[in-house]
Design a protein around this motif. Structure first.
Motif, PDB file in Angstrom:
ATOM      1  N   CYS A   7       0.821  -1.210   0.000  1.00 32.18           N
ATOM      2  CA  CYS A   7       0.000   0.000   0.000  1.00 32.18           C
ATOM      3  C   CYS A   7       0.854   1.258   0.000  1.00 32.18           C
ATOM      4  N   ARG A   8       1.999   1.222   0.660  1.00 31.06           N
ATOM      5  CA  ARG A   8       2.908   2.373   0.668  1.00 31.06           C
ATOM      6  C   ARG A   8       3.411   2.664  -0.753  1.00 31.06           C
ATOM      7  N   ILE A   9       3.713   1.618  -1.500  1.00 34.31           N
ATOM      8  CA  ILE A   9       4.187   1.788  -2.876  1.00 34.31           C
ATOM      9  C   ILE A   9       3.089   2.404  -3.742  1.00 34.31           C
ATOM     10  N   ILE A  10       1.867   1.916  -3.590  1.00 32.35           N
ATOM     11  CA  ILE A  10       0.747   2.467  -4.361  1.00 32.35           C
ATOM     12  C   ILE A  10       0.494   3.920  -3.982  1.00 32.35           C
ATOM     13  N   GLU A  11       0.445   4.209  -2.697  1.00 35.39           N
ATOM     14  CA  GLU A  11       0.178   5.574  -2.238  1.00 35.39           C
ATOM     15  C   GLU A  11       1.264   6.530  -2.707  1.00 35.39           C
ATOM     16  N   GLY A  12       2.492   6.030  -2.821  1.00 34.06           N
ATOM     17  CA  GLY A  12       3.605   6.877  -3.227  1.00 34.06           C
ATOM     18  C   GLY A  12       3.492   7.422  -4.644  1.00 34.06           C
ATOM     19  N   VAL A  13       2.729   6.735  -5.495  1.00 32.01           N
ATOM     20  CA  VAL A  13       2.589   7.193  -6.883  1.00 32.01           C
ATOM     21  C   VAL A  13       1.132   7.503  -7.242  1.00 32.01           C
ATOM     22  N   ARG A  14       0.238   7.448  -6.274  1.00 29.75           N
ATOM     23  CA  ARG A  14      -1.195   7.613  -6.553  1.00 29.75           C
ATOM     24  C   ARG A  14      -1.533   8.974  -7.115  1.00 29.75           C
ATOM     25  N   SER A 134       5.300 -10.537  -5.981  1.00 28.76           N
ATOM     26  CA  SER A 134       5.482 -10.893  -4.574  1.00 28.76           C
ATOM     27  C   SER A 134       6.656 -10.134  -3.964  1.00 28.76           C
ATOM     28  N   ASP A 135       7.436  -9.476  -4.801  1.00 24.71           N
ATOM     29  CA  ASP A 135       8.619  -8.750  -4.352  1.00 24.71           C
ATOM     30  C   ASP A 135       8.354  -7.249  -4.408  1.00 24.71           C
ATOM     31  N   ALA A 136       8.580  -6.571  -3.295  1.00 24.33           N
ATOM     32  CA  ALA A 136       8.275  -5.142  -3.204  1.00 24.33           C
ATOM     33  C   ALA A 136       9.097  -4.316  -4.190  1.00 24.33           C
ATOM     34  N   ALA A 137      10.376  -4.621  -4.330  1.00 21.34           N
ATOM     35  CA  ALA A 137      11.232  -3.843  -5.230  1.00 21.34           C
ATOM     36  C   ALA A 137      10.776  -3.995  -6.679  1.00 21.34           C
ATOM     37  N   ALA A 138      10.453  -5.214  -7.068  1.00 24.40           N
ATOM     38  CA  ALA A 138       9.998  -5.457  -8.442  1.00 24.40           C
ATOM     39  C   ALA A 138       8.670  -4.749  -8.706  1.00 24.40           C
ATOM     40  N   PHE A 139       7.774  -4.781  -7.728  1.00 24.37           N
ATOM     41  CA  PHE A 139       6.486  -4.108  -7.883  1.00 24.37           C
ATOM     42  C   PHE A 139       6.676  -2.605  -7.975  1.00 24.37           C
ATOM     43  N   SER A 140       7.497  -2.052  -7.114  1.00 25.82           N
ATOM     44  CA  SER A 140       7.752  -0.611  -7.121  1.00 25.82           C
ATOM     45  C   SER A 140       8.325  -0.161  -8.459  1.00 25.82           C
ATOM     46  N   GLU A 141       9.222  -0.945  -9.008  1.00 27.69           N
ATOM     47  CA  GLU A 141       9.842  -0.598 -10.293  1.00 27.69           C
ATOM     48  C   GLU A 141       8.830  -0.669 -11.440  1.00 27.69           C
ATOM     49  N   ALA A 142       7.932  -1.656 -11.384  1.00 27.33           N
ATOM     50  CA  ALA A 142       6.985  -1.862 -12.481  1.00 27.33           C
ATOM     51  C   ALA A 142       5.759  -0.958 -12.407  1.00 27.33           C
ATOM     52  N   LEU A 143       5.427  -0.443 -11.218  1.00 29.55           N
ATOM     53  CA  LEU A 143       4.154   0.246 -11.019  1.00 29.55           C
ATOM     54  C   LEU A 143       3.938   1.455 -11.924  1.00 29.55           C
ATOM     55  N   PRO A 144       4.908   2.345 -12.115  1.00 35.04           N
ATOM     56  CA  PRO A 144       4.637   3.481 -13.015  1.00 35.04           C
ATOM     57  C   PRO A 144       4.207   3.047 -14.412  1.00 35.04           C
ATOM     58  N   ALA A 145       4.838   2.011 -14.934  1.00 34.62           N
ATOM     59  CA  ALA A 145       4.464   1.525 -16.261  1.00 34.62           C
ATOM     60  C   ALA A 145       3.075   0.895 -16.244  1.00 34.62           C
ATOM     61  N   ILE A 146       2.741   0.206 -15.165  1.00 32.50           N
ATOM     62  CA  ILE A 146       1.411  -0.395 -15.040  1.00 32.50           C
ATOM     63  C   ILE A 146       0.341   0.694 -15.059  1.00 32.50           C
ATOM     64  N   LEU A 147       0.563   1.761 -14.304  1.00 35.92           N
ATOM     65  CA  LEU A 147      -0.415   2.843 -14.218  1.00 35.92           C
ATOM     66  C   LEU A 147      -0.487   3.658 -15.506  1.00 35.92           C
ATOM     67  N   ALA A 148       0.537   3.574 -16.342  1.00 34.76           N
ATOM     68  CA  ALA A 148       0.527   4.286 -17.616  1.00 34.76           C
ATOM     69  C   ALA A 148      -0.281   3.551 -18.684  1.00 34.76           C
ATOM     70  N   GLU A 149      -0.604   2.275 -18.430  1.00 34.37           N
ATOM     71  CA  GLU A 149      -1.371   1.487 -19.390  1.00 34.37           C
ATOM     72  C   GLU A 149      -2.849   1.846 -19.330  1.00 34.37           C
ATOM     73  N   ASP A 150      -3.507   1.714 -20.471  1.00 33.25           N
ATOM     74  CA  ASP A 150      -4.964   1.856 -20.489  1.00 33.25           C
ATOM     75  C   ASP A 150      -5.592   0.671 -19.781  1.00 33.25           C
ATOM     76  N   PRO A 152      -9.026  -1.692 -18.412  1.00 33.08           N
ATOM     77  CA  PRO A 152      -8.794  -2.162 -17.047  1.00 33.08           C
ATOM     78  C   PRO A 152      -7.575  -3.072 -16.950  1.00 33.08           C
ATOM     79  N   ILE A 153      -6.759  -2.783 -15.940  1.00 32.36           N
ATOM     80  CA  ILE A 153      -5.540  -3.546 -15.672  1.00 32.36           C
ATOM     81  C   ILE A 153      -5.666  -4.178 -14.290  1.00 32.36           C
ATOM     82  N   PHE A 154      -5.246  -5.423 -14.176  1.00 31.42           N
ATOM     83  CA  PHE A 154      -5.338  -6.180 -12.930  1.00 31.42           C
ATOM     84  C   PHE A 154      -3.942  -6.537 -12.448  1.00 31.42           C
ATOM     85  N   THR A 155      -3.680  -6.308 -11.162  1.00 27.55           N
ATOM     86  CA  THR A 155      -2.389  -6.658 -10.582  1.00 27.55           C
ATOM     87  C   THR A 155      -2.606  -7.368  -9.255  1.00 27.55           C
TER      88      THR A 155
END
Length: 199
Positions: A7-14, A134-150, A152-155
């Motif tokens: 949740c901290r990772i999501i909130e950081g880029v929300r 399952s890895d916080a670092a991998a999720f944090s690195e990928a999240l900006p690109a995930i949010l840039a996609e059109d 509905p996206i599921f993670t």
């Protein structure tokens, strides 16, 4: 990673995205001080995706981030198909998967935990994309690109559950304020969005 890290990772880029959270994620975002625009789906267990879809349709100018729970999603799997049918491009659906219900109390196992593949379900329902971390670092690195996609996206976010409390009883009373909080948050979110128009 644990739920607080996720949740901290999501909130950081929300940014200005509307946040819809449920169950454990609600508590994690409370601890993080997550502010408007925000609404929680408690005690409407299983309703986070539907609330998020309504917001995404009503406010296509804003990204909507839904942070669901695995047990909650299992209660309303039809929500995946409903979201996919509407194809909201501003909709991002995250599911906290800890494999338990009443996490931190008795940690009852969710049904079919060993065989359910939420990401595959979302993709089969018609989401544009689906992934799992399952890895916080991998999720944090990928999240900006995930949010840039059109959307509905599921993670799917696989997290470790908190340790259970030995002998914990799941027949506890839900605090009365939980039954009025969601309504108050709906009013506050509506006012917040009205003040800002389409900015």
């Amino acid at each position: 990673m644990d739920i607080n890290e996720a949740c901290r990772i999501i909130e950081g880029v929300r940014g200005g995205a509307i946040l819809v959270a449920t169950m454990g994620a609600m508590g994690a975002f409370d601890q993080l001080g997550a502010a408007q625009p925000r609404i929680n789906s408690v005690p409407l267990m299983g309703g986070a995706a539907s609330i998020g879809l309504g917001l995404a349709i009503g406010r296509p100018d804003r990204r909507v981030i839904v942070v669901d729970g695995d047990a909650s999603l299992l209660m309303q799997l039809g929500g995946l198909a409903t979201v996919a049918e509407r194809q909201p491009r501003n909709f991002h659906h995250f599911v906290i998967r800890n494999g338990t219900q009443f996490s931190g109390f008795s940690n009852l196992a969710t049904p079919a935990e060993d065989i359910v593949d939420f990401a595959a379900m979302a993709k089969a329902a018609g989401y544009r994309g689906a992934s799992s971390f399952s890895d916080a670092a991998a999720f944090s690195e990928a999240l900006p690109a995930i949010l840039a996609e059109d959307g509905p996206i599921f993670t799917e976010l696989r997290v470790t559950p908190p340790p259970p409390i030995p002998g914990a009883n799941t027949q506890f009373e839900i605090p009365p304020q939980q039954f009025v909080r969601m309504g108050a948050e709906a009013v506050a979110l509506s006012a917040w969005l009205a003040e800002r128009g389409n900015d």
